[in-house]
Design a protein around this motif. Structure first.
Motif, PDB file in Angstrom:
ATOM      1  N   PHE A  37       0.784  -1.175  -0.068  1.00  0.00           N
ATOM      2  CA  PHE A  37      -0.067   0.043   0.020  1.00  0.00           C
ATOM      3  C   PHE A  37       0.675   1.273   0.060  1.00  0.00           C
ATOM      4  N   SER A  38       0.398   2.160  -0.651  1.00  0.00           N
ATOM      5  CA  SER A  38       1.105   3.502  -0.675  1.00  0.00           C
ATOM      6  C   SER A  38       0.629   4.228   0.647  1.00  0.00           C
ATOM      7  N   ALA A  39       1.444   5.403   0.969  1.00  0.00           N
ATOM      8  CA  ALA A  39       1.052   6.170   2.107  1.00  0.00           C
ATOM      9  C   ALA A  39      -0.217   6.731   1.985  1.00  0.00           C
ATOM     10  N   GLY A  40      -1.079   6.594   2.987  1.00  0.00           N
ATOM     11  CA  GLY A  40      -2.395   7.186   3.073  1.00  0.00           C
ATOM     12  C   GLY A  40      -3.412   6.266   2.692  1.00  0.00           C
ATOM     13  N   PHE A  41      -2.873   4.871   2.305  1.00  0.00           N
ATOM     14  CA  PHE A  41      -3.916   3.675   1.852  1.00  0.00           C
ATOM     15  C   PHE A  41      -3.638   2.551   2.986  1.00  0.00           C
ATOM     16  N   SER A  42      -4.767   1.904   3.185  1.00  0.00           N
ATOM     17  CA  SER A  42      -4.334   0.905   3.932  1.00  0.00           C
ATOM     18  C   SER A  42      -5.764  -0.295   3.717  1.00  0.00           C
ATOM     19  N   ALA A  43      -5.428  -1.516   4.067  1.00  0.00           N
ATOM     20  CA  ALA A  43      -6.542  -2.739   4.230  1.00  0.00           C
ATOM     21  C   ALA A  43      -7.457  -2.275   5.260  1.00  0.00           C
ATOM     22  N   ALA A  44      -8.666  -2.532   4.936  1.00  0.00           N
ATOM     23  CA  ALA A  44     -10.180  -2.167   5.795  1.00  0.00           C
ATOM     24  C   ALA A  44     -10.234  -3.167   6.338  1.00  0.00           C
ATOM     25  N   THR A  45     -11.293  -3.352   7.407  1.00  0.00           N
ATOM     26  CA  THR A  45     -11.703  -4.334   8.040  1.00  0.00           C
ATOM     27  C   THR A  45     -12.389  -5.390   6.942  1.00  0.00           C
ATOM     28  N   LEU A  46     -12.896  -4.936   5.991  1.00  0.00           N
ATOM     29  CA  LEU A  46     -13.161  -5.950   4.791  1.00  0.00           C
ATOM     30  C   LEU A  46     -12.067  -5.776   4.069  1.00  0.00           C
ATOM     31  N   THR A  47     -10.943  -6.951   4.414  1.00  0.00           N
ATOM     32  CA  THR A  47      -9.930  -7.048   3.757  1.00  0.00           C
ATOM     33  C   THR A  47      -9.723  -7.070   2.243  1.00  0.00           C
ATOM     34  N   PRO A  48      -9.214  -6.296   1.601  1.00  0.00           N
ATOM     35  CA  PRO A  48      -8.782  -6.378   0.164  1.00  0.00           C
ATOM     36  C   PRO A  48      -8.141  -7.490  -0.336  1.00  0.00           C
ATOM     37  N   MET A  49      -8.794  -8.336  -1.281  1.00  0.00           N
ATOM     38  CA  MET A  49      -8.217  -9.510  -1.624  1.00  0.00           C
ATOM     39  C   MET A  49      -8.311  -9.682  -3.125  1.00  0.00           C
ATOM     40  N   MET A  50      -7.499 -10.552  -3.647  1.00  0.00           N
ATOM     41  CA  MET A  50      -7.399 -11.019  -5.266  1.00  0.00           C
ATOM     42  C   MET A  50      -7.497 -12.521  -5.261  1.00  0.00           C
ATOM     43  N   ARG A  51      -7.923 -13.015  -6.269  1.00  0.00           N
ATOM     44  CA  ARG A  51      -7.714 -14.567  -6.607  1.00  0.00           C
ATOM     45  C   ARG A  51      -7.874 -14.414  -8.093  1.00  0.00           C
ATOM     46  N   LYS A  52      -7.199 -15.698  -8.683  1.00  0.00           N
ATOM     47  CA  LYS A  52      -7.307 -16.126  -9.806  1.00  0.00           C
ATOM     48  C   LYS A  52      -8.098 -17.504 -10.243  1.00  0.00           C
ATOM     49  N   ILE A  53      -8.885 -17.297 -11.268  1.00  0.00           N
ATOM     50  CA  ILE A  53      -9.513 -18.442 -11.542  1.00  0.00           C
ATOM     51  C   ILE A  53      -9.433 -18.739 -12.997  1.00  0.00           C
ATOM     52  N   ARG A  54      -9.718 -19.676 -13.380  1.00  0.00           N
ATOM     53  CA  ARG A  54      -9.840 -20.262 -14.918  1.00  0.00           C
ATOM     54  C   ARG A  54     -11.421 -20.390 -15.072  1.00  0.00           C
ATOM     55  N   LEU A  55     -12.136 -19.779 -15.916  1.00  0.00           N
ATOM     56  CA  LEU A  55     -13.622 -19.814 -16.116  1.00  0.00           C
ATOM     57  C   LEU A  55     -13.900 -20.349 -17.561  1.00  0.00           C
TER      58      LEU A  55
END
Length: 145
Positions: A37-55
């Protein structure tokens, strides 16, 4: 794969087809594990996440959660880097989203994901620099690489 016949009227499922119609390539992973994260930004209680799928054979990257923004971090009409993804989590072409932000007076947050891995955000003049968060719900990229 061996062909297996099906009875007339039988409901076909991924299990019966012995195939992976949806395959998870990377489970939901917190942003803090795959970038910074850059200064001034952070993870909230609803954690930012990423996933990869093959659809159905095509790769998709999905995002969820909320990024917390310190007041006055985003200047109106300016691209501001909120987060930088590590190599392996960066697309080969840039992508853009229009997302909801907290306390933006009903204005959207412009969000772009650059090939450098930078997740940049911006607000229109009407919103000023007033936002306390960015929601990542329904963000996804099809065929990112």
């Amino acid at each position: 794969m061996v062909y297996t016949p099906f009875a007339a009227g039988e409901t076909l499922t991924a299990g019966k087809l012995n195939s992976r119609l949806i395959e998870e390539l990377m489970e939901w992973t917190p942003f803090t594990d795959i970038g910074t994260f850059s200064a001034g930004f952070s993870a909230a209680t609803l954690t930012p996440m990423m996933r990869k799928i093959r659809l159905l054979g095509q790769e998709r990257w999905e995002y969820k959660g909320r990024i917390t923004v310190v007041a006055a971090t985003i200047a109106a009409n300016v691209n501001t880097t909120a987060f930088t993804f590590n190599t392996g989590y960066r697309p080969t072409t840039e992508h853009g989203f229009q997302k909801a932000g907290g306390t933006t007076g009903f204005y959207g947050v412009r969000m772009t994901l650059q090939t450098s891995g930078q997740l940049q955000v911006g607000l229109p003049t009407g919103a000023g620099n007033n936002t306390n968060g960015i929601m990542l719900d329904t963000c996804y990229i099809d065929a990112p690489i």
